[in-house]
Design a protein around this motif. Structure first.
Motif, PDB file in Angstrom:
ATOM      1  N   ILE A  16       0.838  -1.202   0.000  1.00 23.65           N
ATOM      2  CA  ILE A  16       0.000   0.000   0.000  1.00 23.65           C
ATOM      3  C   ILE A  16       0.872   1.250   0.000  1.00 23.65           C
ATOM      4  CG2 ILE A  16      -1.730   1.306   1.285  1.00 23.65           C
ATOM      5  CD1 ILE A  16      -2.855  -1.330   2.287  1.00 23.65           C
ATOM      6  N   GLY A  17       1.936   1.227   0.791  1.00 23.62           N
ATOM      7  CA  GLY A  17       2.825   2.378   0.859  1.00 23.62           C
ATOM      8  C   GLY A  17       3.441   2.713  -0.486  1.00 23.62           C
ATOM      9  N   GLU A  18       3.920   1.695  -1.191  1.00 25.40           N
ATOM     10  CA  GLU A  18       4.516   1.927  -2.509  1.00 25.40           C
ATOM     11  C   GLU A  18       3.498   2.500  -3.488  1.00 25.40           C
ATOM     12  OE1 GLU A  18       6.447  -1.436  -4.158  1.00 25.40           O
ATOM     13  OE2 GLU A  18       8.204  -1.282  -2.859  1.00 25.40           O
ATOM     14  N   SER A  19       2.280   1.972  -3.452  1.00 19.05           N
ATOM     15  CA  SER A  19       1.241   2.472  -4.361  1.00 19.05           C
ATOM     16  C   SER A  19       0.880   3.915  -4.040  1.00 19.05           C
ATOM     17  CB  SER A  19      -0.006   1.583  -4.273  1.00 19.05           C
ATOM     18  OG  SER A  19       0.246   0.307  -4.818  1.00 19.05           O
ATOM     19  N   LEU A  20       0.823   4.243  -2.757  1.00 14.38           N
ATOM     20  CA  LEU A  20       0.529   5.621  -2.371  1.00 14.38           C
ATOM     21  C   LEU A  20       1.598   6.581  -2.884  1.00 14.38           C
ATOM     22  CD1 LEU A  20      -0.737   5.110   1.290  1.00 14.38           C
ATOM     23  CD2 LEU A  20      -2.031   6.186  -0.558  1.00 14.38           C
ATOM     24  N   VAL A  21       2.856   6.214  -2.720  1.00  9.98           N
ATOM     25  CA  VAL A  21       3.948   7.067  -3.188  1.00  9.98           C
ATOM     26  C   VAL A  21       3.832   7.302  -4.698  1.00  9.98           C
ATOM     27  CG1 VAL A  21       6.449   7.186  -3.548  1.00  9.98           C
ATOM     28  CG2 VAL A  21       5.536   6.454  -1.337  1.00  9.98           C
ATOM     29  N   GLN A  22       3.572   6.252  -5.450  1.00  5.37           N
ATOM     30  CA  GLN A  22       3.443   6.373  -6.903  1.00  5.37           C
ATOM     31  C   GLN A  22       2.278   7.282  -7.285  1.00  5.37           C
ATOM     32  OE1 GLN A  22       3.004   2.287  -8.029  1.00  5.37           O
ATOM     33  NE2 GLN A  22       5.145   1.768  -7.653  1.00  5.37           N
ATOM     34  N   LEU A 222      -8.412   5.587  -1.036  1.00  4.93           N
ATOM     35  CA  LEU A 222      -8.079   6.502   0.056  1.00  4.93           C
ATOM     36  C   LEU A 222      -7.893   7.923  -0.463  1.00  4.93           C
ATOM     37  CD1 LEU A 222      -7.183   7.426   2.852  1.00  4.93           C
ATOM     38  CD2 LEU A 222      -4.912   6.476   2.354  1.00  4.93           C
ATOM     39  N   LEU A 223      -7.093   8.090  -1.484  1.00  3.87           N
ATOM     40  CA  LEU A 223      -6.799   9.430  -1.996  1.00  3.87           C
ATOM     41  C   LEU A 223      -8.042  10.120  -2.537  1.00  3.87           C
ATOM     42  CD1 LEU A 223      -3.343   8.829  -3.734  1.00  3.87           C
ATOM     43  CD2 LEU A 223      -3.838   9.566  -1.399  1.00  3.87           C
ATOM     44  N   SER A 224      -9.001   9.333  -3.031  1.00  6.93           N
ATOM     45  CA  SER A 224     -10.231   9.927  -3.562  1.00  6.93           C
ATOM     46  C   SER A 224     -11.111  10.505  -2.456  1.00  6.93           C
ATOM     47  CB  SER A 224     -11.028   8.884  -4.347  1.00  6.93           C
ATOM     48  OG  SER A 224     -11.598   7.908  -3.487  1.00  6.93           O
ATOM     49  N   GLN A 225     -10.846  10.133  -1.216  1.00  8.01           N
ATOM     50  CA  GLN A 225     -11.674  10.592  -0.095  1.00  8.01           C
ATOM     51  C   GLN A 225     -11.111  11.820   0.618  1.00  8.01           C
ATOM     52  OE1 GLN A 225     -13.128   7.525   2.648  1.00  8.01           O
ATOM     53  NE2 GLN A 225     -12.415   5.948   1.236  1.00  8.01           N
ATOM     54  N   LEU A 226      -9.903  12.200   0.331  1.00  9.81           N
ATOM     55  CA  LEU A 226      -9.218  13.222   1.126  1.00  9.81           C
ATOM     56  C   LEU A 226      -9.997  14.531   1.227  1.00  9.81           C
ATOM     57  CD1 LEU A 226      -5.503  12.719   0.012  1.00  9.81           C
ATOM     58  CD2 LEU A 226      -6.635  11.875   2.090  1.00  9.81           C
ATOM     59  N   ASP A 227     -10.621  14.933   0.144  1.00  6.34           N
ATOM     60  CA  ASP A 227     -11.338  16.206   0.145  1.00  6.34           C
ATOM     61  C   ASP A 227     -12.642  16.149   0.950  1.00  6.34           C
ATOM     62  OD1 ASP A 227      -9.391  17.374  -1.427  1.00  6.34           O
ATOM     63  OD2 ASP A 227     -10.415  16.935  -3.312  1.00  6.34           O
ATOM     64  N   ASN A 228     -13.041  14.948   1.358  1.00  5.27           N
ATOM     65  CA  ASN A 228     -14.276  14.804   2.140  1.00  5.27           C
ATOM     66  C   ASN A 228     -14.060  14.982   3.638  1.00  5.27           C
ATOM     67  OD1 ASN A 228     -15.580  14.112  -0.267  1.00  5.27           O
ATOM     68  ND2 ASN A 228     -15.229  11.933   0.030  1.00  5.27           N
ATOM     69  N   PHE A 229     -12.802  15.017   4.057  1.00  8.75           N
ATOM     70  CA  PHE A 229     -12.502  15.094   5.482  1.00  8.75           C
ATOM     71  C   PHE A 229     -12.378  16.536   5.941  1.00  8.75           C
ATOM     72  CE2 PHE A 229     -10.169  10.986   4.362  1.00  8.75           C
ATOM     73  CZ  PHE A 229     -11.272  10.198   4.663  1.00  8.75           C
ATOM     74  N   HIS A 233     -14.839  18.079  11.958  1.00 11.36           N
ATOM     75  CA  HIS A 233     -15.686  16.902  12.118  1.00 11.36           C
ATOM     76  C   HIS A 233     -14.875  15.636  12.415  1.00 11.36           C
ATOM     77  CE1 HIS A 233     -18.399  19.600   9.813  1.00 11.36           C
ATOM     78  NE2 HIS A 233     -19.316  19.046  10.574  1.00 11.36           N
ATOM     79  N   GLY A 234     -13.552  15.772  12.516  1.00  8.27           N
ATOM     80  CA  GLY A 234     -12.710  14.613  12.790  1.00  8.27           C
ATOM     81  C   GLY A 234     -12.790  14.196  14.247  1.00  8.27           C
ATOM     82  N   PRO A 235     -12.314  13.008  14.540  1.00  9.53           N
ATOM     83  CA  PRO A 235     -11.643  12.077  13.641  1.00  9.53           C
ATOM     84  C   PRO A 235     -12.635  11.211  12.879  1.00  9.53           C
ATOM     85  CG  PRO A 235     -11.669  11.139  15.827  1.00  9.53           C
ATOM     86  CD  PRO A 235     -12.310  12.504  15.941  1.00  9.53           C
ATOM     87  N   TYR A 236     -12.136  10.590  11.822  1.00  6.56           N
ATOM     88  CA  TYR A 236     -12.945   9.684  11.020  1.00  6.56           C
ATOM     89  C   TYR A 236     -12.413   8.257  11.154  1.00  6.56           C
ATOM     90  CZ  TYR A 236     -14.612  13.902   8.567  1.00  6.56           C
ATOM     91  OH  TYR A 236     -15.151  15.133   8.249  1.00  6.56           O
ATOM     92  N   PHE A 237     -13.313   7.306  11.152  1.00  2.00           N
ATOM     93  CA  PHE A 237     -12.962   5.891  11.044  1.00  2.00           C
ATOM     94  C   PHE A 237     -13.772   5.370   9.873  1.00  2.00           C
ATOM     95  CE2 PHE A 237     -12.957   1.541  13.470  1.00  2.00           C
ATOM     96  CZ  PHE A 237     -12.071   1.025  12.550  1.00  2.00           C
ATOM     97  N   VAL A 238     -13.119   5.221   8.716  1.00  2.49           N
ATOM     98  CA  VAL A 238     -13.830   4.895   7.483  1.00  2.49           C
ATOM     99  C   VAL A 238     -13.161   3.736   6.764  1.00  2.49           C
ATOM    100  CG1 VAL A 238     -14.684   7.245   7.147  1.00  2.49           C
ATOM    101  CG2 VAL A 238     -12.487   6.576   6.154  1.00  2.49           C
ATOM    102  N   ASP A 239     -13.932   3.120   5.858  1.00  5.32           N
ATOM    103  CA  ASP A 239     -13.374   2.035   5.072  1.00  5.32           C
ATOM    104  C   ASP A 239     -13.062   2.516   3.663  1.00  5.32           C
ATOM    105  OD1 ASP A 239     -15.763   2.117   3.637  1.00  5.32           O
ATOM    106  OD2 ASP A 239     -16.502   0.199   4.376  1.00  5.32           O
ATOM    107  N   TRP A 240     -12.654   1.576   2.816  1.00  8.42           N
ATOM    108  CA  TRP A 240     -12.219   1.900   1.456  1.00  8.42           C
ATOM    109  C   TRP A 240     -13.330   2.488   0.598  1.00  8.42           C
ATOM    110  CZ3 TRP A 240     -14.773  -0.954  -2.288  1.00  8.42           C
ATOM    111  CH2 TRP A 240     -15.474  -2.057  -1.831  1.00  8.42           C
ATOM    112  N   GLU A 241     -14.575   2.288   0.999  1.00  4.48           N
ATOM    113  CA  GLU A 241     -15.705   2.873   0.269  1.00  4.48           C
ATOM    114  C   GLU A 241     -16.105   4.243   0.825  1.00  4.48           C
ATOM    115  OE1 GLU A 241     -18.581  -0.401  -1.520  1.00  4.48           O
ATOM    116  OE2 GLU A 241     -18.422  -0.623   0.650  1.00  4.48           O
ATOM    117  N   GLY A 242     -15.441   4.672   1.885  1.00  4.72           N
ATOM    118  CA  GLY A 242     -15.815   5.912   2.521  1.00  4.72           C
ATOM    119  C   GLY A 242     -16.922   5.766   3.538  1.00  4.72           C
TER     120      GLY A 242
END
Length: 247
Positions: A16-22, A222-229, A233-242
């Motif tokens: 996951i870390g490698e994919s995030l960096v890319q 994960l990256l597609s959700q960043l603008d929703n946070f 309203h934090g913290p959030y505990f969410v899954d891959w679907e948001g």
């Protein structure tokens, strides 16, 4: 002056870390992407600032954060991918999810908590100077749905469950404090789903094919959700679907 911000991936040598960096590098949203891990990836990404370090030592974490922080070059995203589920580790501890009470042993419990709770907490302690400011910033920590106390209906996996629950409590407590002193910072506990990596490999047999994700997919989700946070309203505990997960 550029409005681009910086991003950091901690534990960047895993799938996951490698994919995030890319994906962070290709997104064009960040002026610089930093990647921290114990070793360089097989195929480093051009332009990424890699830092080889041992997160076991708090002094190294503190030094990295102090040197990297800059008031004119804020970070808007930090993702911590540190975690363990199974394997034999450098101190000789053999870790495997417990199926029953008789499987619990002190050395394994201590290792689960050290990797899944203590090390992320130490990073969280020192990350504030990187993200505090006026620009919205997300601190994301990879957690797990099995860390939800309310959602536990199957039992088992004592050490992994408990250490992820403890991580979630650390994150929820930290958000309360940061809302007083770093109001731009939002903390997110993220469940990536079952990802086809070394971490989940021994436990994939009963996973439906459509529920076994690639590392690239869960990073993208994960990256597609960043603008929703939102920090307010934090913290959030969410899954891959948001979708929200009960703490």
């Amino acid at each position: 002056m550029s409005t681009l911000t910086r991003a950091l991936v901690i534990g960047s040598s895993g799938g996951i870390g490698e994919s995030l960096v890319q994906q962070l590098t290709l997104s064009g949203r960040y002026s610089q992407v930093f990647a921290v891990s114990r070793s360089l990836p097989t195929f480093p990404v051009d332009g990424v600032k890699y830092q080889i370090m041992e997160s076991q030592h708090e002094e190294a974490i503190a030094e990295f954060c102090q040197k990297t922080a800059h008031p004119l070059e804020p970070f808007s995203l930090v993702v911590c991918c540190i975690g363990c589920l199974h394997g034999r580790f450098e101190n000789g501890v053999q870790v495997s999810p417990e199926k029953r009470l008789e499987d619990i042993n002190a050395a394994q419990l201590q290792y689960y908590f050290h990797i899944n709770t203590v090390l992320p907490a130490l990073w969280l302690k020192h990350l504030e100077p990187l993200v505090r400011g006026t620009i919205a910033a997300n601190l994301v920590f990879l957690s797990a749905r099995v860390g939800s106390i309310n959602d536990n209906t199957l039992g088992g996996w004592y050490g992994y469950r408990a250490s992820k629950s403890a991580l979630n409590m650390v994150l929820k407590t930290a958000q309360i404090e940061l809302q007083r002193r770093a109001k731009n910072v939002c903390i997110v506990s993220y469940h990536p789903g079952t990802v086809d990596t070394k971490l989940s490999a021994p436990f994939q047999a009963n996973v439906k094919p459509e529920k076994l994700f690639t590392a690239a997919f869960t990073a993208k989700q994960l990256l597609s959700q960043l603008d929703n946070f939102s920090a307010s309203h934090g913290p959030y505990f969410v899954d891959w679907e948001g979708k929200t997960i009960a703490w």
